[in-house]
Write an enzyme that holds these catalytic residues in place. Structure first.
Site, mmCIF file in Angstrom:
data_model
loop_
_atom_site.group_PDB
_atom_site.id
_atom_site.type_symbol
_atom_site.label_atom_id
_atom_site.label_comp_id
_atom_site.label_asym_id
_atom_site.label_seq_id
_atom_site.Cartn_x
_atom_site.Cartn_y
_atom_site.Cartn_z
ATOM 1 C CD GLU A 224 -2.002 1.858 2.405
ATOM 2 O OE1 GLU A 224 -1.597 3.032 2.267
ATOM 3 O OE2 GLU A 224 -2.384 1.387 3.491
ATOM 4 C CB CYS A 261 -2.224 6.039 3.696
ATOM 5 S SG CYS A 261 -3.095 4.969 4.824
#
Lengths: 494, 494
Positions: A224, A261
Site C-alpha cells: 500500500e 495515507c
C-alpha cells in the site's frame, strides 16, 4: 544469510504446517488472546508509542483499541470458515462433457509471510496490525520487519504477541520480528517466504515489489503506497453546509499531523467558494503537532516550501514547521489554493502526495467538466470523496462518481476519508500507485484472501480429505455444493 | 504503435464502460449466444482446426463442445451475481470504534484484457476459450493475441464471436484479435490494457509477466506455464488393478499426442512393478499422431533423444518421431524407466517437461520416503495424482498427500490428470512455475475473479449507488449484510 535470520526463516518454515493444521476455532481464540493481551498492556505500550512517534495519547489509545477489534473481527472470520471458499462438485455421470469426478476446492495458507511495518500507525499497521492479523488468521506464520521509527515499541509488542500466541497453544515460530532494511530484504528473498506485505512510500514499495517479482520463484507482494485522496465539493454542498465542510476538512487534514495515507490532499471546488477565512480560522486553532521523525519533517518541509513557491499558489493558512531541541519537527496545518489552470501548469510540483498536514484547494470555473478532468489529473487512489447537496444526482455528478470508481478503491459521499472503519465491506486499496496489487484490501475481512491459494481434490476418499472438504464437515464451514445433473441446463434458462 | 493496433486499443478502451454497465442477464445471454454460434458453426471450424493443428476430429469436436459448455457455465455465474461478492455494512452508531458509516463493496471489471492464446487447445484455450469467456463474463473487453499455429481458425472463430456478441447487443470493441508476437507485446504494454492472461511455455510466460510487471503502471498477469504432473502409485494399487493402471496411463500420456498441460509426465512406483510388457503392448497399439507444428516436433525430438541417451534410462516403449512430406512430425508414445538414484544423478536432463507423448517411470526402493522426496524433486505443478488401494490411508500416504498439496493446484485420487472438467470447484493453476500467479485458476467459475477489482462506496445515497449495491437490489444479486450492533460481540463467543 546471517545465522540469526537463518534461524528465523527456518522457524517460520517449520511452523507453517502445524499452524496451517490448527483448528480454526483454536486459531480464532489465539487471535482473541492477542487482542486481550494488547489491551491489558495498553498503558505501557501507549507510553512507549507516544515517546517514539510523537502521536497523541488519545489517538494511540484509539489505535490500539482498533488493533484489538481488528484481531477480534478476524477471529470471527476464521471461526465462520466462509473465507475458505469451499466448493464441492458432486460426481456426475450425466455431466455435459462426459462423466465427471467429485471435485472439492478450498483455500489453503500460502506459508510464511514477511510484513513490512509502517511508521505512521505504530499499532494498526505495525507489529500486530492488519497485515499480521490477516496473515495469522489465514494460517500463515508471520515475520515482521519492524519499522525503525518505533523500535522499542516493536520489541515490547512482539513480546506481548509471542506470549499470547504461545499461551493459546500456537506453534513456536508463528510470529517473529526482524529489524533492519537489509534484513527485511534478505527475508523477502528467502525461498521459504511465500508472500510479502508492505505499507509505506512509493519508492520503497516499488523496490520491494521488484524484489518479490524477480525472485527465482516470484511471490505475491501486497504494497500500500501513495494516495492523493481527492475531494470534490459541489455548489450545492457549499450552499447547504459550508461551515460543516470547513471544520470536517481541517480536522481530517490535520489529524495525526496529516500523516495518514487517506489524508484528503486535494479539494476541487468552485471558485468564489468563500471558505478562505473559515479555513484560516480553523487551521489557526490547531495546536502544533510533532511529526513522526526528523526524516519525515525534512521531506515535508521541502514539499511545503516548493508548493508555497509555485506560481499561482495562494496561502490560505500558511502553517509552520519548527524544530525542537531534539531535532523533532513540530507543525501546524498549511492550506493553499490554486486555480485549475495553474495546477495544470505546475502539475509536476503540485500533484504529488505531501506526507503531513498540507492540502491544496483547486478552484474551478463554473461548468468545468470534472469527470473529464479526473483521468488527466489522477492516477490510482485509496479514496475519492464527493460532497454534494442532499438529493443532488445530476448527470454531471453521476459521471464524476463513475470515473472516480475507476481511480479509487473507496468512494465516499459526504464524509472524510481518514478514519478507516474495520468492517467486512471495507476496501483499503486502489489502482496503482495506491497499491501494487489492486485485487485486494489491507483493511477489513477481505484482507485474509491475500495469503491464501486454492487447491482442489479430485476423487478423494473421505478419509484423505482435509476437514473443511469432508462430507461430514467436522468444522461446520459453509460448503457450496454443485449437485449432479445441473450441467445440462447451464445457459438454458437465461 | 501502428495505426491498426492504436485503433484496436482505442476501441477496447471505449467499450470498457458500456460493457461494464451491461445488465448481467444481458451479458449472460450474449455468452450463450456465442456458445450457440460456435456449435452452429462446428463443422466448418473443426475442419479448419484439423488441417491447422493435426488434432483428431473427435478430440476437436469434444473441445468445441467443452468451449461452448464453458461459456454457458460463465453465463450462469454472471446471472447469479454471487461473483460480485457484494458486502454491505449497515451504518452503526454503536460500532466498537465509534459510529461507522454505511459501506458497500463489490467487484468491478478491470477494463480491457489481452489474452495470449495457446497452440494446443485451438478452441478451449484460444479465441473463445476459458480466458476470453471469463474476462467477458467479468465485463472486460478482450483483445485476443492469436496463436500462430492456427491463424485461419483464429480469424474464422473471431468472425463467429464478433457477430454473436453484436447480435446480442454488446458494444463494439468488446472482442478483437491481433496477430503477431510484437503486436501482442505492444498491446500488453498499452496503458489502456488493464490485465493479461497467457497459456504457454515457461520462457514466454516469464517474458510477458516481466513486461506486465515493468510497465509504468504494472498490471496483473495470469500465466499458465509448465507442469510435470507427477503420479504416485502404491504397492496396494498395483496389486489391486495393474491392468487398469496401464491402460489409463498410456491413454492419458498419448491423448492428443501428449500435448496437454496436464499430461502425466512422471510416475513414481515401486521397483519390480511388472508393468513393462503391459505398457509396451498398450503403447504399440497407439496409432501415430501428428504434432501441432514442426517447431514443437523439433523440441520434442530433442528432449526425447536426450532422455533416451541418459545413463540409467531404460526404454519400455521407445516410440518414434517421423516426418511427413510437409515437414510435420508424427509420433508414437515413448515411455522410459529410471531408478530414483539415476534420476537424481541426471536431474538437469530428466526433470523437465516434455511436450509430447513421453513419460518417465521412476522406480523406487521399498520404504522410500516419498513425502520427503517431493520437495527435493518438484517445483509447482498443475496436478499431482495418487493411486492407492481402496481404503488405504497409511501415515505415509497422508504425509505424501499433504506435501503434494503444497506442490500442486489439484490433487487426484485414482484417476488421471488429463481431461479437466469445467465446473465450479475446478482448480487449474498451481505454485510457480505451473502459473505466474497462484491465487487463481484458468478453468472453472473462479477464473472470473482474475479480471475484477474491489470498490467500496461509503455513505452513498441510494440513487448514486450501482445496481448491485442498492438496497432495492434490482438485479437480485446475493448481498452479504453486516447489521448494526454486532461489532461489540466480535470475539466474545469463541
Amino acid at each position: 544469510m546471517n545465522p540469526e535470520l537463518e534461524t528465523i526463516a527456518a522457524a517460520a518454515a517449520a511452523a507453517a504446517q502445524p499452524f496451517a493444521d490448527t483448528n480454526p476455532r483454536d486459531r480464532a481464540r489465539a487471535l482473541v488472546a492477542v487482542a486481550d493481551a494488547l489491551e491489558a498492556n495498553a498503558d505501557g505500550l501507549v507510553a512507549v508509542a507516544m515517546a517514539e512517534t510523537g502521536l497523541a495519547e488519545a489517538r494511540l489509545r484509539g489505535e490500539l483499541r482498533r488493533t484489538a477489534v481488528q484481531l477480534r473481527l478476524f477471529a470471527e472470520t476464521v471461526a465462520d470458515g466462509g473465507y475458505l471458499d469451499v466448493r464441492i462438485d458432486a460426481a456426475d455421470p450425466e455431466f455435459a462433457l462426459g462423466p465427471r469426478a467429485d471435485v472439492r476446492r478450498y483455500l489453503v495458507p500460502l506459508g510464511p509471510v514477511v510484513n513490512f511495518a509502517a511508521s505512521n500507525f505504530p499499532f494498526a499497521f505495525s507489529v500486530a496490525g492488519g497485515d499480521t492479523a490477516s496473515a495469522l488468521a489465514a494460517g500463515c506464520p508471520v515475520i515482521l520487519k519492524g519499522n525503525p521509527g518505533h523500535p522499542e515499541l516493536t520489541r515490547r509488542t512482539e513480546a506481548v504477541v509471542v506470549e499470547a500466541l504461545a499461551a493459546a497453544g500456537m506453534p513456536d515460530g508463528v510470529f517473529q520480528v526482524v529489524m533492519g532494511q537489509e534484513e527485511g530484504v534478505a527475508i523477502l528473498r528467502d525461498p521459504r517466504v511465500k508472500a510479502g506485505s508492505f505499507t509505506g512510500s512509493i519508492p520503497a514499495g516499488q523496490f520491494l515489489a521488484g524484489i518479490a517479482a524477480a525472485r527465482e520463484v516470484p511471490i505475491p507482494f501486497f504494497g500500500e503506497l501513495g494516495s492523493l485522496n481527492p475531494v470534490f465539493v459541489t455548489e450545492g454542498a457549499l450552499a447547504e453546509r459550508s461551515g460543516e465542510l470547513v471544520s470536517g476538512f481541517v480536522t481530517s487534514v490535520s489529524g495525526s499531523a496529516g500523516q495518514l495515507c487517506t489524508k484528503p490532499g486535494y479539494v476541487f471546488l468552485p471558485e468564489g467558494h468563500g471558505l478562505d477565512q473559515g479555513i484560516a480560522d480553523a487551521a489557526a486553532s490547531v495546536a502544533p503537532h510533532r511529526l513522526l521523525n526528523p526524516r519525515i519533517t525534512e521531506g515535508y518541509a521541502a514539499r511545503r516550501e516548493a508548493i508555497l513557491a509555485t506560481s499561482g499558489v495562494r496561502a490560505i493558512a500558511e502553517g509552520r514547521v519548527e524544530f525542537d531541541g531534539e531535532g523533532q519537527g513540530w507543525v501546524t496545518p498549511t492550506v493553499v489554493a490554486v486555480s485549475l489552470d495553474d495546477l495544470l501548469a505546475a502539475r509536476e510540483t503540485l500533484l504529488e502526495e505531501s506526507f503531513g498536514p498540507l492540502a491544496i484547494l483547486v478552484e474551478t470555473d463554473p461548468g468545468t467538466d470534472l469527470a473529464a478532468l479526473v483521468p488527466i489529473l489522477l492516477e490510482g487512489n485509496l479514496t475519492a470523496t464527493v460532497h454534494a447537496a442532499a438529493g443532488e444526482a445530476t448527470p454531471e455528478l453521476r459521471a464524476l462518481v463513475r470515473v472516480l470508481t475507476e481511480h479509487a478503491g473507496r468512494v465516499l459521499f459526504g464524509g472524510w476519508p481518514t478514519g478507516v472503519a474495520v468492517t467486512p465491506a471495507m476496501q483499503h486499496g486502489g489502482p496503482w500507485p495506491a497499491t501494487t496489487n489492486d485485487s485486494s484490501t489491507s483493511v477489513g475481512t477481505a484482507a485474509i484472501t491475500r495469503f491464501l491459494r486454492p487447491v482442489a481434490y479430485q476423487g478423494a476418499p473421505e478419509e484423505l480429505l482435509p476437514a473443511p472438504l469432508q462430507t461430514a464437515n467436522p468444522w461446520g464451514v459453509p460448503q457450496a455444493v454443485s449437485p449432479a445433473g445441473e450441467s445440462t441446463a447451464w445457459g438454458a434458462n437465461l
